[in-house]
Each structure stands twice: as C-alpha cells, then as structure tokens.
Motif scaffolding. Structure first.
Motif, short mmCIF file in Angstrom:
data_model
loop_
_atom_site.label_atom_id
_atom_site.label_comp_id
_atom_site.label_asym_id
_atom_site.label_seq_id
_atom_site.Cartn_x
_atom_site.Cartn_y
_atom_site.Cartn_z
N ALA A 202 0.83 -1.21 0.00
CA ALA A 202 0.00 0.00 0.00
C ALA A 202 0.86 1.26 0.00
N ALA A 203 1.97 1.24 0.77
CA ALA A 203 2.85 2.41 0.84
C ALA A 203 3.47 2.70 -0.52
N VAL B 75 -14.69 -1.30 8.03
CA VAL B 75 -15.52 -0.11 8.10
C VAL B 75 -14.69 1.10 8.52
N ALA B 76 -13.81 0.93 9.52
CA ALA B 76 -12.97 2.04 10.00
C ALA B 76 -12.01 2.52 8.92
N ILE B 77 -11.41 1.59 8.17
CA ILE B 77 -10.46 1.97 7.12
C ILE B 77 -11.18 2.72 6.00
N VAL B 78 -12.35 2.22 5.59
CA VAL B 78 -13.11 2.89 4.53
C VAL B 78 -13.59 4.26 5.01
N THR C 124 -8.29 -12.40 0.41
CA THR C 124 -8.55 -11.21 -0.40
C THR C 124 -9.06 -10.03 0.40
N ALA C 125 -10.08 -10.24 1.23
CA ALA C 125 -10.71 -9.12 1.94
C ALA C 125 -9.72 -8.44 2.88
N ARG C 126 -8.94 -9.21 3.62
CA ARG C 126 -8.00 -8.61 4.56
C ARG C 126 -6.88 -7.88 3.84
N THR C 127 -6.37 -8.47 2.76
CA THR C 127 -5.34 -7.78 1.98
C THR C 127 -5.89 -6.49 1.38
N GLY C 128 -7.13 -6.55 0.86
CA GLY C 128 -7.76 -5.35 0.31
C GLY C 128 -7.94 -4.27 1.35
N ALA C 129 -8.24 -4.67 2.59
CA ALA C 129 -8.40 -3.69 3.66
C ALA C 129 -7.09 -2.98 3.96
N TYR C 130 -6.00 -3.75 4.09
CA TYR C 130 -4.70 -3.12 4.32
C TYR C 130 -4.32 -2.21 3.16
N PHE C 131 -4.60 -2.65 1.96
CA PHE C 131 -4.23 -1.87 0.77
C PHE C 131 -5.02 -0.56 0.69
N SER C 132 -6.17 -0.53 1.34
CA SER C 132 -7.01 0.67 1.31
C SER C 132 -6.41 1.85 2.06
#
Length: 353
Positions: free
Chosen positions: A15-16, A138-141, A244-252
């Motif tokens: 993500a960085a 939810v917090a990340i979004v 997928t979901a957890r990786t997508g959350a970190y990437f957000s």
C-alpha cells in the motif's frame, strides 16, 4: 515476528509503494495524458519485473528451476480475467470517468475498491469474516471517506458511475488474482504489467499521444516499477497469506500514505480531516492485526507448488537435499488433517464456516 504479522506488514508495504505513486507522478511527469501515464507505469512495471525474473533464474540451481511453480492451464482463465478486469477495463473506465468528475469526488469514490473487494470475497468466494474484521474494514473505509470528503463534490454523474465501475473491475481483479496467488508473484505481476502497459499505450497513441522526453519516460517507468510492479508482487504474496478481503483492507490505506508523502514534498499544515482519517485507518489496521480467528478445522487432501518452510502444514519428505533453515519451492501434497490453531483464509485455509 509471526507469519501472520509478516503478511500484514507485506500488505501495508504494498500500500505504501502504491500510495507513493500519485505524488511522485505529480512531481515527475507533468501534463501527460492519463492513458500515457497508465501505459508507462504498467510497462515499466512489466519490463522491470521481467528483468528481475531473468536475473533470478540465472542464479537458480537446476533443481530450483525444475521445481519453480508454473501457472497451470486451468489457472490461465483466472489470470487473464484478472488482467482484463484490473489492467485493461479498470484503468480505461477510470480515465474516462476522470474527464468529467472532480478530483475530490474521484478520490472519494476510489475508496469503494476495498468495499467491493471485501463484498465479493465474502459473498461470492465465501471467504470468512468475523465482527472484528468487518469493523476494521468499516474504519479503514471511513478514514478514506474522511480523507477525500468535500460536500460540494457530492453527486453521481455519468463520470462518477464510470469511476465506480472501475472500482468494481479492480475488486474482480483482486479476487481472481487470489485464484493464482500460489504461483510466482513476480511472473503474475510481470504479465499484468506487460499486457496492461501495451493496451494503455496503444490507446494513448490512438488518441494522438506521443512519448515524452527520455527523462520523463524513464522516470514514469521507474515509478511504475516500484508503485505498480513491486507493490503488486507484495500484494500477491499478501493475498497468498491473508486472503482477499483482509489484503484489500490493508491496501485501502494507500491514499493516506500518498497524502503523507505529498505533505513531505509540498509542506503544509495537515487538515483536521487528515488526522481524523489517519486515526480511523490506524484503528482499522489495529483491529485487523489483533484478529485471532481460531477453531477446529479440517484440511482436505491438497497438492500444489509454492514457496514454503516446514511447519505444521508442511511435513512432507523430499527426494533431494534441502536446507531446513531456508524456504524452498517444489510440488508437494498435504494429507488430510483436523486440528485447531489461529489462521487467516490463506491458501491452506479456504474451508467453509
């Protein structure tokens, strides 16, 4: 440090790198057409990783060459589907949408990629989710919304709908890429970069674009190599270990990392919304990192090929010499076993709940 935490930090590093791409592009590239920028970024990614793959293979032993994982014929549709959705359709829809959508509104809408990625993973591909992971998402979004919120930009024009469609394409890409994540991450990212780069450059030339000078071209490709290439390799590795979901959350969290880098290049006092967004995203990441998903589960008979160490899931024998201290890759089989331990929905834990 545990494998679970290593995987989380791998996703955050991806993500960085991706988040750094936007301010670096602003500083280096100037006024290039959107398709030219996307084409050079992707092509730089593909070519850079291709060179890396060649050098990697030069230093591999004959045994390592033989045992290197290869994309199987049954996996090819998943890979080409991911490339078509995320490398071709996604950027094209985004560029068309940006023509009529304010930048603030586009930034806000792009946060939907993480939402759509998680929804597809949870609903279509049946990846497990518990309350803590859901609240972290939810917090990340919410942090992404706070970061790019401008009330005056609210509305849903045709351009905005195209940006939303691009997010859907990238969500499909993320979920399809998980299907091939056991393979060489560099090869997957290289193929994506070469195909997506060629298509986007072709579109740029069809629309009358021309390559910029040598310095700007090299700068764009180098930025793409780091922000699209290396970042995608790390993203695929994280997919393999987190789901997928957890990786997508970190990437957000990439947008706030990009904003932080922008503030370093162009110093100014961060707004209140920036600190609200940073707090929400940090809280969401903390919820994900402290997750402990544990229950009795059964592993079915499974055969595949990926880089691994010998742990409780890898207790097979070898017909060649190997160093227990080093990770290695070769075709291996997992025997059925029932046990209980903390786990993520990685390549070994895709059971139902």
């Amino acid at each position: 440090m545990s494998t679970r935490h290593n995987a989380a930090y791998t996703a955050l590093l991806a993500a960085a790198l991706f988040g750094a791409t936007t301010p670096l592009a602003k500083m280096l590239l100037g006024a290039l057409s959107p398709f030219m920028v996307a084409g050079l970024f992707y092509l730089g990614s593909g070519i850079g990783l291709g060179i890396g793959i060649v050098f990697q293979r030069l230093f591999r032993t004959a045994r390592e060459q033989k045992d290197q994982s290869h994309i199987r014929l049954a996996e090819v549709p998943w890979l080409f589907g991911a490339i078509a959705a995320g490398g071709v359709a996604g950027p094209a829809l985004l560029m068309c949408g940006l023509n009529t959508t304010p930048a603030a509104a586009s930034s806000l809408l792009l946060n939907l990629e993480g939402v759509f990625t998680a929804i597809l993973a949870w609903v279509v591909f049946r990846e497990n989710v518990d309350l803590q992971v859901f609240l972290g998402m939810v917090a990340i979004v919410a942090g992404g919304v706070a970061l790019s919120w401008q009330p005056a930009s609210a509305g849903m024009s045709l351009g905005a709908l195209l940006v939303v469609a691009a997010c859907v394409c990238w969500a499909i890409d993320n979920n399809l890429t998980r299907k091939v994540a056991t393979n060489d991450a560099m090869m997957i990212a290289c193929l994506k970069g070469l195909v997506a780069g060629s298509v986007n450059l072709g579109l740029a030339f069809l629309l009358g674009g021309r390559l910029p000078g040598l310095f700007n071209t090299a700068s764009a490709m180098l930025t793409g190599f780091a922000g699209y290439g290396v970042s995608l390799v790390l993203f695929v590795v994280a997919l393999r270990n987190l789901g997928t979901a957890r990786t997508g959350a970190y990437f957000s969290v990439a947008p706030i990392l990009g904003v932080a880098l922008s503030l370093a290049f162009w110093p100014e006092l961060p707004s209140t919304l920036f600190w609200i967004a940073a707090t929400l995203m940090a809280f969401g990441v903390w919820l994900h990192i402290r997750e402990r998903h544990e229950h009795p589960h059964t592993h079915e008979l499974l055969g595949h090929n990926h880089r691994h160490r010998h742990d409780e899931h890898h207790q097979h024998t070898h017909d060649f010499e190997w160093d227990p201290a080093k990770p290695h890759s070769h075709p291996h089989q997992h025997q059925p076993v029932t046990h209980k331990h903390p786990h993520f929905p990685d390549i070994h834990h895709r059971h139902s709940h």
